[in-house]
Motif scaffolding. Sequence first.
Motif, PDB file in Angstrom:
ATOM      1  N   THR A 177       0.827  -1.216   0.000  1.00 24.80           N
ATOM      2  CA  THR A 177       0.000   0.000   0.000  1.00 24.80           C
ATOM      3  C   THR A 177       0.858   1.261   0.000  1.00 24.80           C
ATOM      4  O   THR A 177       1.956   1.283   0.538  1.00 24.80           O
ATOM      5  CB  THR A 177      -0.944   0.042   1.219  1.00 24.80           C
ATOM      6  OG1 THR A 177      -0.168  -0.199   2.393  1.00 24.80           O
ATOM      7  CG2 THR A 177      -2.032  -0.990   1.105  1.00 24.80           C
ATOM      8  N   LYS A 178       0.308   2.296  -0.614  1.00 27.84           N
ATOM      9  CA  LYS A 178       1.001   3.582  -0.686  1.00 27.84           C
ATOM     10  C   LYS A 178       0.155   4.643   0.006  1.00 27.84           C
ATOM     11  O   LYS A 178      -1.041   4.475   0.165  1.00 27.84           O
ATOM     12  CB  LYS A 178       1.221   3.970  -2.149  1.00 27.84           C
ATOM     13  CG  LYS A 178       2.182   3.039  -2.884  1.00 27.84           C
ATOM     14  CD  LYS A 178       2.186   3.319  -4.381  1.00 27.84           C
ATOM     15  CE  LYS A 178       3.068   2.334  -5.128  1.00 27.84           C
ATOM     16  NZ  LYS A 178       2.519   0.971  -5.114  1.00 27.84           N
ATOM     17  N   GLY A 179       0.796   5.739   0.376  1.00 28.05           N
ATOM     18  CA  GLY A 179       0.067   6.806   1.057  1.00 28.05           C
ATOM     19  C   GLY A 179      -0.163   6.436   2.513  1.00 28.05           C
ATOM     20  O   GLY A 179       0.412   5.471   3.024  1.00 28.05           O
ATOM     21  N   ASP A 180      -1.034   7.196   3.172  1.00 25.36           N
ATOM     22  CA  ASP A 180      -1.280   6.966   4.596  1.00 25.36           C
ATOM     23  C   ASP A 180      -2.368   5.905   4.780  1.00 25.36           C
ATOM     24  O   ASP A 180      -3.439   6.170   5.302  1.00 25.36           O
ATOM     25  CB  ASP A 180      -1.672   8.289   5.266  1.00 25.36           C
ATOM     26  CG  ASP A 180      -1.784   8.155   6.779  1.00 25.36           C
ATOM     27  OD1 ASP A 180      -1.301   7.139   7.319  1.00 25.36           O
ATOM     28  OD2 ASP A 180      -2.372   9.051   7.412  1.00 25.36           O
ATOM     29  N   ILE A 181      -2.050   4.689   4.287  1.00 19.87           N
ATOM     30  CA  ILE A 181      -2.968   3.553   4.449  1.00 19.87           C
ATOM     31  C   ILE A 181      -2.231   2.504   5.270  1.00 19.87           C
ATOM     32  O   ILE A 181      -1.138   2.085   4.895  1.00 19.87           O
ATOM     33  CB  ILE A 181      -3.409   2.984   3.080  1.00 19.87           C
ATOM     34  CG1 ILE A 181      -4.200   4.047   2.306  1.00 19.87           C
ATOM     35  CG2 ILE A 181      -4.254   1.718   3.271  1.00 19.87           C
ATOM     36  CD1 ILE A 181      -4.580   3.648   0.892  1.00 19.87           C
ATOM     37  N   LYS A 182      -2.815   2.117   6.378  1.00 24.35           N
ATOM     38  CA  LYS A 182      -2.137   1.182   7.276  1.00 24.35           C
ATOM     39  C   LYS A 182      -2.975  -0.080   7.480  1.00 24.35           C
ATOM     40  O   LYS A 182      -4.175  -0.001   7.709  1.00 24.35           O
ATOM     41  CB  LYS A 182      -1.865   1.859   8.623  1.00 24.35           C
ATOM     42  CG  LYS A 182      -0.917   3.056   8.470  1.00 24.35           C
ATOM     43  CD  LYS A 182      -0.574   3.683   9.779  1.00 24.35           C
ATOM     44  CE  LYS A 182       0.307   4.912   9.586  1.00 24.35           C
ATOM     45  NZ  LYS A 182       1.586   4.606   8.923  1.00 24.35           N
ATOM     46  N   ILE A 183      -2.287  -1.214   7.385  1.00 25.89           N
ATOM     47  CA  ILE A 183      -2.956  -2.509   7.550  1.00 25.89           C
ATOM     48  C   ILE A 183      -2.265  -3.274   8.664  1.00 25.89           C
ATOM     49  O   ILE A 183      -1.055  -3.525   8.605  1.00 25.89           O
ATOM     50  CB  ILE A 183      -2.899  -3.333   6.235  1.00 25.89           C
ATOM     51  CG1 ILE A 183      -3.454  -2.518   5.063  1.00 25.89           C
ATOM     52  CG2 ILE A 183      -3.663  -4.645   6.387  1.00 25.89           C
ATOM     53  CD1 ILE A 183      -3.410  -3.231   3.723  1.00 25.89           C
ATOM     54  N   ASN A 184      -3.034  -3.607   9.692  1.00 25.52           N
ATOM     55  CA  ASN A 184      -2.470  -4.338  10.823  1.00 25.52           C
ATOM     56  C   ASN A 184      -3.387  -5.497  11.228  1.00 25.52           C
ATOM     57  O   ASN A 184      -4.572  -5.497  10.906  1.00 25.52           O
ATOM     58  CB  ASN A 184      -2.295  -3.398  12.021  1.00 25.52           C
ATOM     59  CG  ASN A 184      -1.192  -2.369  11.801  1.00 25.52           C
ATOM     60  OD1 ASN A 184      -0.014  -2.702  11.829  1.00 25.52           O
ATOM     61  ND2 ASN A 184      -1.572  -1.119  11.568  1.00 25.52           N
ATOM     62  N   ALA A 185      -2.797  -6.460  11.941  1.00 26.49           N
ATOM     63  CA  ALA A 185      -3.564  -7.596  12.465  1.00 26.49           C
ATOM     64  C   ALA A 185      -3.604  -7.489  13.988  1.00 26.49           C
ATOM     65  O   ALA A 185      -2.663  -7.018  14.617  1.00 26.49           O
ATOM     66  CB  ALA A 185      -2.914  -8.913  12.050  1.00 26.49           C
TER      67      ALA A 185
END
Length: 235
Positions: A177-185
């Motif tokens: 992902t690019k930009g201020d996109i965050k993926i967490n578990a």
Amino acid sequence: MSQDKRVALVTGGNRGIGFELVKQLTLKGFKVILTSRNPKKGHESVQKLKESALDVSFVEMDVEDPESIRQAAIKINEQYGKLDVLINNAGVYLDENESLLTMNPSILEKTMATNFYGAYHVIHSFISLMEKQGYGRIINVSSDYGAMSEMSYQGVGAYKLSKLALNGLTQLLAAETKGDIKINAVCPGWVSTDMGGPSAPRTPKQAAESILWLATIGPEGPNGGFFRDGKRLDW
């Protein structure tokens, strides 16, 4: 609807941790979309929340059906034009006390369909709503049963594999992902729900709080991590 109100979506939001997440997000000022595969249960849950004057709407979505997910994404794009927070909460725990090799293979297939492919298809369909505004927070509700170290011990193999795959997906997509996109578990712990059973030590409210901080982290917050109660876990 004022444009500055953030929009959040919770899959499997009609009960347990999902229902609590919907409630807590609305209390934090989000416009929340509750999704469920069962329209009757979904509408009932939304009604319950609306009685407390909470800003919630219902969209039918079956995470096992990519077309159902695609239609929900179209609908939400038309209605809100954006999505700020996505919580992949829908999950199943179908294992009995059988080993992977003796269980009916359909148990593993069905578990993967919901817990892994479901999350994948939801992110795949909704990520564009985040990309176009350069902002998003995606939280995959996982389990410490999905940690690699757990694979050395037999038991609940279908569930473990589905969460191991979900954890891998979290890391791969965070790297993409690019930009201020965050993926967490997140591992919510053992929670007293229909899935967790009555003897579980944690309430859905405690579990929801441990997940929600990731919905509101700033640009300096973590990306591609695995957490329980705000502390990083080993993959």
